[in-house]
Design a protein around this motif. Structure first.
Motif, PDB file in Angstrom:
ATOM      1  N   ILE A  13      -6.204  39.977  61.516  1.00  0.00           N
ATOM      2  CA  ILE A  13      -7.639  40.222  61.344  1.00  0.00           C
ATOM      3  C   ILE A  13      -8.439  39.845  62.591  1.00  0.00           C
ATOM      4  O   ILE A  13      -9.634  40.120  62.680  1.00  0.00           O
ATOM      5  CB  ILE A  13      -8.198  39.455  60.136  1.00  0.00           C
ATOM      6  N   GLY A  14      -7.781  39.223  63.550  1.00  0.00           N
ATOM      7  CA  GLY A  14      -8.465  38.820  64.777  1.00  0.00           C
ATOM      8  C   GLY A  14      -7.540  37.983  65.630  1.00  0.00           C
ATOM      9  O   GLY A  14      -6.322  37.927  65.393  1.00  0.00           O
ATOM     10  N   GLU A  15      -8.119  37.321  66.610  1.00  0.00           N
ATOM     11  CA  GLU A  15      -7.316  36.495  67.502  1.00  0.00           C
ATOM     12  C   GLU A  15      -8.187  35.403  68.104  1.00  0.00           C
ATOM     13  O   GLU A  15      -9.409  35.497  68.155  1.00  0.00           O
ATOM     14  CB  GLU A  15      -6.719  37.349  68.626  1.00  0.00           C
ATOM     15  N   VAL A  16      -7.509  34.329  68.510  1.00  0.00           N
ATOM     16  CA  VAL A  16      -8.176  33.245  69.228  1.00  0.00           C
ATOM     17  C   VAL A  16      -7.619  33.219  70.642  1.00  0.00           C
ATOM     18  O   VAL A  16      -6.397  33.230  70.849  1.00  0.00           O
ATOM     19  CB  VAL A  16      -7.957  31.887  68.544  1.00  0.00           C
ATOM     20  N   VAL A  17      -8.513  33.208  71.599  1.00  0.00           N
ATOM     21  CA  VAL A  17      -8.118  33.176  73.004  1.00  0.00           C
ATOM     22  C   VAL A  17      -8.151  31.731  73.489  1.00  0.00           C
ATOM     23  O   VAL A  17      -9.207  31.079  73.490  1.00  0.00           O
ATOM     24  CB  VAL A  17      -9.058  34.042  73.865  1.00  0.00           C
ATOM     25  N   GLU A  32     -14.243  44.276  54.596  1.00  0.00           N
ATOM     26  CA  GLU A  32     -13.093  45.190  54.688  1.00  0.00           C
ATOM     27  C   GLU A  32     -11.885  44.656  53.918  1.00  0.00           C
ATOM     28  O   GLU A  32     -11.671  43.442  53.823  1.00  0.00           O
ATOM     29  CB  GLU A  32     -12.696  45.395  56.148  1.00  0.00           C
ATOM     30  N   SER A  33     -11.071  45.569  53.424  1.00  0.00           N
ATOM     31  CA  SER A  33      -9.822  45.208  52.762  1.00  0.00           C
ATOM     32  C   SER A  33      -8.771  44.853  53.806  1.00  0.00           C
ATOM     33  O   SER A  33      -8.744  45.427  54.900  1.00  0.00           O
ATOM     34  CB  SER A  33      -9.321  46.366  51.901  1.00  0.00           C
ATOM     35  N   VAL A  34      -7.914  43.898  53.459  1.00  0.00           N
ATOM     36  CA  VAL A  34      -6.818  43.505  54.349  1.00  0.00           C
ATOM     37  C   VAL A  34      -5.539  43.362  53.536  1.00  0.00           C
ATOM     38  O   VAL A  34      -5.577  43.217  52.311  1.00  0.00           O
ATOM     39  CB  VAL A  34      -7.119  42.181  55.090  1.00  0.00           C
ATOM     40  N   GLU A  35      -4.424  43.392  54.230  1.00  0.00           N
ATOM     41  CA  GLU A  35      -3.126  43.210  53.588  1.00  0.00           C
ATOM     42  C   GLU A  35      -2.454  41.960  54.134  1.00  0.00           C
ATOM     43  O   GLU A  35      -2.721  41.539  55.266  1.00  0.00           O
ATOM     44  CB  GLU A  35      -2.235  44.426  53.836  1.00  0.00           C
ATOM     45  N   ALA A  36      -1.604  41.367  53.322  1.00  0.00           N
ATOM     46  CA  ALA A  36      -0.843  40.202  53.777  1.00  0.00           C
ATOM     47  C   ALA A  36      -0.032  40.575  55.012  1.00  0.00           C
ATOM     48  O   ALA A  36       0.619  41.625  55.052  1.00  0.00           O
ATOM     49  CB  ALA A  36       0.074  39.712  52.663  1.00  0.00           C
ATOM     50  N   GLY A  37      -0.098  39.743  56.029  1.00  0.00           N
ATOM     51  CA  GLY A  37       0.599  39.999  57.278  1.00  0.00           C
ATOM     52  C   GLY A  37      -0.239  40.749  58.295  1.00  0.00           C
ATOM     53  O   GLY A  37       0.159  40.874  59.457  1.00  0.00           O
ATOM     54  N   PRO A  95      -2.797  35.449  67.358  1.00  0.00           N
ATOM     55  CA  PRO A  95      -3.293  36.245  66.231  1.00  0.00           C
ATOM     56  C   PRO A  95      -3.719  35.402  65.029  1.00  0.00           C
ATOM     57  O   PRO A  95      -3.166  34.326  64.764  1.00  0.00           O
ATOM     58  CB  PRO A  95      -2.089  37.127  65.877  1.00  0.00           C
ATOM     59  N   LEU A  96      -4.695  35.930  64.311  1.00  0.00           N
ATOM     60  CA  LEU A  96      -5.102  35.392  63.009  1.00  0.00           C
ATOM     61  C   LEU A  96      -4.515  36.308  61.950  1.00  0.00           C
ATOM     62  O   LEU A  96      -4.873  37.484  61.870  1.00  0.00           O
ATOM     63  CB  LEU A  96      -6.631  35.368  62.886  1.00  0.00           C
ATOM     64  N   VAL A  97      -3.594  35.787  61.152  1.00  0.00           N
ATOM     65  CA  VAL A  97      -2.828  36.609  60.225  1.00  0.00           C
ATOM     66  C   VAL A  97      -3.207  36.287  58.777  1.00  0.00           C
ATOM     67  O   VAL A  97      -3.205  35.117  58.371  1.00  0.00           O
ATOM     68  CB  VAL A  97      -1.319  36.398  60.427  1.00  0.00           C
ATOM     69  N   SER A  98      -3.530  37.304  58.019  1.00  0.00           N
ATOM     70  CA  SER A  98      -3.854  37.126  56.611  1.00  0.00           C
ATOM     71  C   SER A  98      -2.590  36.855  55.803  1.00  0.00           C
ATOM     72  O   SER A  98      -1.553  37.480  56.028  1.00  0.00           O
ATOM     73  CB  SER A  98      -4.537  38.381  56.062  1.00  0.00           C
ATOM     74  N   ARG A  99      -2.714  35.920  54.870  1.00  0.00           N
ATOM     75  CA  ARG A  99      -1.603  35.657  53.953  1.00  0.00           C
ATOM     76  C   ARG A  99      -1.887  36.231  52.567  1.00  0.00           C
ATOM     77  O   ARG A  99      -1.120  35.987  51.625  1.00  0.00           O
ATOM     78  CB  ARG A  99      -1.365  34.142  53.847  1.00  0.00           C
ATOM     79  N   ALA A 100      -2.969  36.991  52.438  1.00  0.00           N
ATOM     80  CA  ALA A 100      -3.348  37.546  51.140  1.00  0.00           C
ATOM     81  C   ALA A 100      -3.655  39.026  51.247  1.00  0.00           C
ATOM     82  O   ALA A 100      -4.091  39.516  52.292  1.00  0.00           O
ATOM     83  CB  ALA A 100      -4.577  36.812  50.593  1.00  0.00           C
ATOM     84  N   ASN A 101      -3.406  39.740  50.169  1.00  0.00           N
ATOM     85  CA  ASN A 101      -3.894  41.102  50.013  1.00  0.00           C
ATOM     86  C   ASN A 101      -5.254  41.012  49.336  1.00  0.00           C
ATOM     87  O   ASN A 101      -5.359  40.495  48.217  1.00  0.00           O
ATOM     88  CB  ASN A 101      -2.950  41.928  49.131  1.00  0.00           C
ATOM     89  N   GLY A 102      -6.299  41.467  50.003  1.00  0.00           N
ATOM     90  CA  GLY A 102      -7.603  41.333  49.375  1.00  0.00           C
ATOM     91  C   GLY A 102      -8.744  41.771  50.258  1.00  0.00           C
ATOM     92  O   GLY A 102      -8.648  42.777  50.970  1.00  0.00           O
ATOM     93  N   VAL A 103      -9.832  40.988  50.234  1.00  0.00           N
ATOM     94  CA  VAL A 103     -11.066  41.337  50.933  1.00  0.00           C
ATOM     95  C   VAL A 103     -11.439  40.228  51.907  1.00  0.00           C
ATOM     96  O   VAL A 103     -11.485  39.051  51.542  1.00  0.00           O
ATOM     97  CB  VAL A 103     -12.234  41.548  49.936  1.00  0.00           C
ATOM     98  N   PHE A 104     -11.696  40.598  53.134  1.00  0.00           N
ATOM     99  CA  PHE A 104     -12.171  39.677  54.164  1.00  0.00           C
ATOM    100  C   PHE A 104     -13.680  39.511  53.938  1.00  0.00           C
ATOM    101  O   PHE A 104     -14.470  40.376  54.291  1.00  0.00           O
ATOM    102  CB  PHE A 104     -11.869  40.275  55.534  1.00  0.00           C
TER     103      PHE A 104
END
Length: 380
Positions: A319-323, A311-316, A336-345
């Motif tokens: 994409i998930g979380e750690v409990v 899937e495509s993702v955007e910076a900020g 939260p798990l936060v993407s720092r890139a605009n791209g593809v997971f």
């Protein structure tokens, strides 16, 4: 020369033990183009075993029909040392237990400077003659590599089989991932047809990772020489690492599909006689390795993903979380798990129990990330 299997015995690590590398040879020795393929250098990455098993079957039929025009060498099990590291039913085959430990696909010998010293004064205006000169110098340097230990013997043997090849294809996989590849920046266009045949949409473009991996070592001599001799020394070897999806993406269906793609690629490169349609490369995208975000676990705990592989993702974007299982306030224990890139997971670890600070997900982006340091782009 007809189809041959050669067994290469490694130095004995301990009394009563002996490991063997088997290399399957197709075509005439010395014929060009020559392609080398191997699987399982990381001994806990197994999809390539079945893929090469099926490719060998196809090539045996091609050999019998007289269709092999070049030379193909396949080592279907490249790391018997790692495969023997069975610990209570788990095979931790990424790192060596002995010989100082370390990642099996890191810190391979770099021969560029030594080869350059050997060929100094011999470089001529004839480029193909220079390729032969370099290959002979590589063989001479390889002969000098130590082989006192089992691991040294394995590395020396694999390099001796591969370093004079026109192409080197090293098969790996990730924990969970879509099909992708690590491709030297200089060969992006060259390997697009291979990625197209494999239906891979993600290529990580690398220049100098600092890892000294197997595929980098095979091409590093030529990269080093071209920096000094430019067009006088053409590329004598092109290499890449193919990541065959995830660890559990193993089936006859996947293996048949991938083996056929590799076989079609050998036809495309005129190594095997046949007809194949021009590969569709329209979906292949390259992403700079220094733009790949390694998402780290903010705490130890159980990871849950909100985004799917591919899937495509955007910076900020989350994409998930750690409990965190030990937080007193369970309602505030999700980090939260936060993407720092605009791209593809495109990849993530298979385990769902993760450690604090561990890199657990990869996002391929297009723009350089400030925290990604050139020359240190692999952390493991």
């Amino acid at each position: 020369m007809s189809y041959q299997i050669y067994s290469h015995v490694l130095p004995s690590a301990s009394p009563g033990t002996q490991r063997v590398l088997k290399a399957h040879h197709f075509g005439e020795a010395g014929a060009r183009p020559k392609v080398y393929l191997q699987a399982g250098l990381h001994a806990d990455e197994w999809p390539g075993f079945l893929v090469l098993n099926k490719l060998i079957a196809r090539l045996k039929k091609a050999e019998q029909a007289g269709l092999i025009k070049g030379e193909v060498i396949i080592v279907p099990v490249a790391n018997p040392i790692g495969l023997a590291q069975n610990f209570h039913g788990y095979i931790p085959g990424r790192f060596a237990f002995s010989d100082g430990g370390g990642n099996f696909n890191r810190n391979w010998p770099r021969l560029g400077e030594k080869v350059e010293k050997r060929i100094k004064g011999d470089v001529a205006a004839e480029t193909e003659a220079n390729v032969s000169i370099v290959r002979q110098a590589i063989r001479e340097e390889l002969a000098l590599l130590p082989e006192m230990t089992e691991l040294q013997g394995m590395k020396k043997t694999l390099l001796a089989l591969s370093m004079d090849a026109d192409e080197v294809i090293d098969l790996h996989c990730s924990g969970e991932a879509c099909m992708h590849a690590y491709v030297p920046q200089e060969f992006e266009d060259y390997f697009k047809p291979l990625l197209g045949l494999l239906n891979s949409t993600v290529g990580l473009s690398e220049l100098e990772t600092g890892a000294a991996s197997f595929d980098e070592t095979n091409v590093s001599v030529w990269r080093s020489l071209k920096a000094h001799y430019a067009h006088l020394i053409p590329w004598g070897c092109r290499s890449l690492t193919l990541e065959l999806r995830g660890e559990n993406d193993i089936s006859h269906e996947f293996a048949d599909q991938d083996a056929q793609a590799l076989y079609d690629y050998l036809i495309y490169r005129d190594i095997v006689q046949g007809v194949v349609a021009e590969p569709d490369v329209s979906a292949v995208n390259y992403y700079p390795l220094d733009a790949m975000d390694l998402v780290k676990a903010p705490c130890a705990g159980i990871v849950c993903y909100h985004k799917a592989i591919g899937e495509s993702v955007e910076a900020g974007e989350v994409i998930g979380e750690v409990v965190n299982l030990l937080d007193d306030d369970v309602e505030a224990s999700h980090y939260p798990l936060v993407s720092r890139a605009n791209g593809v997971f495109f990849a993530r670890v298979q385990r769902r129990l993760v450690m604090c600070g561990e890199s657990i997900a990869k996002i391929a982006g297009k723009e350089h990330l400030a925290h990604r340091e050139i020359g240190h782009l692999f952390e493991d």
